[in-house]
Design a protein around this motif. Structure first.
Motif, mmCIF file in Angstrom:
data_model
loop_
_atom_site.group_PDB
_atom_site.id
_atom_site.type_symbol
_atom_site.label_atom_id
_atom_site.label_comp_id
_atom_site.label_asym_id
_atom_site.label_seq_id
_atom_site.Cartn_x
_atom_site.Cartn_y
_atom_site.Cartn_z
ATOM 1 N N TYR A 1 -3.732 -0.977 7.739
ATOM 2 C CA TYR A 1 -4.569 0.224 7.837
ATOM 3 C C TYR A 1 -5.870 -0.035 8.589
ATOM 4 N N LEU B 1 -4.285 6.722 -5.889
ATOM 5 C CA LEU B 1 -3.953 5.385 -5.415
ATOM 6 C C LEU B 1 -4.529 4.350 -6.378
ATOM 7 N N GLU C 1 -1.384 9.768 6.505
ATOM 8 C CA GLU C 1 -1.403 8.706 5.504
ATOM 9 C C GLU C 1 -0.105 8.762 4.702
ATOM 10 N N CYS C 2 0.507 7.612 4.516
ATOM 11 C CA CYS C 2 1.930 7.605 4.173
ATOM 12 C C CYS C 2 2.256 7.461 2.704
ATOM 13 N N GLU C 3 1.324 7.026 1.865
ATOM 14 C CA GLU C 3 1.683 6.570 0.521
ATOM 15 C C GLU C 3 2.418 7.639 -0.294
ATOM 16 N N GLU C 4 1.828 8.813 -0.406
ATOM 17 C CA GLU C 4 2.419 9.861 -1.245
ATOM 18 C C GLU C 4 3.667 10.459 -0.597
ATOM 19 N N GLU D 1 -1.720 -0.179 2.796
ATOM 20 C CA GLU D 1 -0.889 1.015 2.674
ATOM 21 C C GLU D 1 0.425 0.703 1.957
ATOM 22 N N TYR D 2 0.946 -0.495 2.172
ATOM 23 C CA TYR D 2 2.176 -0.883 1.487
ATOM 24 C C TYR D 2 1.912 -1.224 0.021
ATOM 25 N N SER E 1 -3.991 11.390 1.890
ATOM 26 C CA SER E 1 -3.691 10.983 0.521
ATOM 27 C C SER E 1 -4.830 11.322 -0.426
ATOM 28 N N TYR F 1 -0.312 0.237 -1.961
ATOM 29 C CA TYR F 1 -0.342 1.526 -2.656
ATOM 30 C C TYR F 1 1.054 2.126 -2.755
ATOM 31 N N SER F 2 1.781 2.097 -1.631
ATOM 32 C CA SER F 2 3.114 2.712 -1.600
ATOM 33 C C SER F 2 4.034 2.058 -2.622
ATOM 34 N N LYS F 3 4.004 0.754 -2.700
ATOM 35 C CA LYS F 3 4.848 0.029 -3.653
ATOM 36 C C LYS F 3 4.551 0.478 -5.078
#
Length: 440
Positions: free
Chosen positions: A78, A177, A132-135, A28-29, A172, A31-33
């Motif tokens: 995740y 992603l 889900e946190c990415e976006e 998850e990090y 997400s 993708y987020s990065k």
């Protein structure tokens, strides 16, 4: 904006947590990065577990980033959002340690997805992301705090102390992603091969996902508020990410999909890569009733050496009670498990849950039959009624602010035997979540 993405160095003393204790890639990090950097932000992953950092060392690493915002997860990757530690002890410690240097403190994970208000209050964070946190992280980073009411899927306190919840947990768009690329130094530290038991590792391991969510709605699965709807990643993105890992010398990949469904195009691509990289192996979690014998043969040919199968109960009645929606009989399921082993999949595991309808002698006989054919079946494990699962709703209704405490108390008081990978001395949730005074 500068953002620190912190995975704590997890510990589980007194916890009912029954997931793997080893470090796993924080997908998850990753993708987020990538999404944050595409928006012009600076993002750094600080993986306290993989780097074995103390809280003070994590604080030093965060101070070096000098972030405007720090993100802390409530589950170790995740992979374990589906069975996270119920307690928030470690995230509480992280917010305490990072309060003065982390900027805005953001909590992500399954706890805030199901019970955002108590998660916000227990961690004393500035904002909790639901789902889900990415976006959503990108939207939080792009939005001034006084306009957070425009950001969907978050919980936060306004200037007057009121708690605001915006919308529902987020799912997400997997098409957005990207293929993940990890630093060589990080991959070289990732020695763990998740759920692999056939042989000692020769090279490094990694985790990936080819899909997210599940089309089934088993009663025990805590996915109602995150990773619910089944979505596939684009095949070309999957293969780009996998090829990068193979180029870095990764020997074993565990696909963390909630359910690794039969996908002939993906299997064909994996078989092709196995020809170029004969040492490549992987593991999956799936439902054996969805795999015809010919597809099981392809799974083995593609390099699968570990398959974890949710059987849950050895009777039709037990599986129906758990809403498995399984069309095969127990004999047919047994035949497919044995076929998987004979097809060359080195480790085949059948998972059982205490459905409270199966006879102990029948379970022992079934397990012995499978073990005689090289298939492992565990003793039925007690069912934790995770907030966000249908089982929780059946017992108590929609989760409220005491949902984790209620489920945890029920678990400790209704069972006398637990999983053999859990702690021996389990503590009540309030004892686990007492805010610790930091000690180096």
């Amino acid at each position: 904006m500068r953002i620190a993405l912190v995975n704590p160095n997890w510990s589980f003393e007194g916890s009912i947590y029954f997931g793997c204790r080893e470090p796993h890639l924080p997908l998850e990090y990753g993708y987020s990065k990538a999404l944050l950097e595409a928006e012009g932000h600076e993002a750094a992953i600080i993986d306290g577990q993989l780097m074995n950092l103390s809280p003070l060392e994590i604080r030093d690493a965060v101070e070096a980033v000098a972030p405007d915002m720090t993100v802390i997860t409530t589950a170790p990757s995740y992979l374990f959002w589906r069975c996270a530690p119920p307690e928030l002890r470690i995230p509480q410690l992280m917010t305490q340690v990072l309060r003065e240097c982390g900027g805005l403190l953001v909590i992500v994970g399954p706890h805030g997805s199901t019970t955002p208000i108590p998660t916000l209050e227990k961690t004393a964070a500035d904002v909790v992301i639901m789902g889900e946190c990415e976006e959503v992280l990108v939207q939080v980073a792009n939005t001034p705090r006084h306009q957070w009411d425009r950001v969907p899927s978050i919980a936060f306190q306004t200037a007057d102390g009121a708690t605001t919840i915006t919308g529902l947990p987020h799912a997400s768009d997997l098409r957005r992603l990207p293929a993940l690329a990890w630093d060589d130094s990080l991959i070289q530290r990732h020695a763990h091969h998740h759920h692999r038991f056939d042989a000692a590792p020769l090279g490094t391991g990694a985790e990936m996902e080819t899909s997210r969510g599940c089309p089934y709605h088993c009663s025990f699965c805590a996915k109602d508020n995150f990773r619910n709807r089944y979505r596939k990643r684009p095949l070309d993105v999957i293969l780009t990410e996998l090829d990068g890992l193979l180029a870095q010398g990764v020997e074993y990949v565990y696909f963390i999909d909630e359910i690794f469904l039969p996908n002939p195009d993906l299997l064909a691509a994996l078989i092709e890569r196995r020809r170029a990289h004969p040492a490549f192996k992987f593991g999956v979690q799936t439902r054996i009733d969805l795999w015809e014998p010919a597809l099981i043969d392809q799974l083995s040919a593609a390099g699968c050496v570990s398959v974890e199968v949710g059987i849950e109960s050895i009777t039709v009645e037990g599986r129906a009670r758990l809403d498995k929606n399984c069309k095969l009989s127990t004999d047919e399921l047994t035949d497919r498990l044995i076929h998987a082993k004979r097809a060359g999949i080195a480790f085949v595991q059948a998972n059982l849950i205490d459905a409270q309808v199966d006879e102990a002698a029948d379970i022992d006989a079934w397990r012995a039959h499978l073990q005689a054919h090289g298939v492992w079946a565990n003793k039925p494990v007690p069912l934790f009624p995770y907030p966000g699962s249908p089982d929780y709703v059946k017992l108590w209704g929609i989760p409220d602010d005491q949902a984790w405490e209620r489920a945890h108390h029920h678990y400790l008081t209704h069972y006398v035997e637990f999983s053999d990978i859990q702690e021996y001395h389990l503590l009540p949730l309030p004892a686990l979540e007492m805010r610790p005074d930091y000690v180096d």
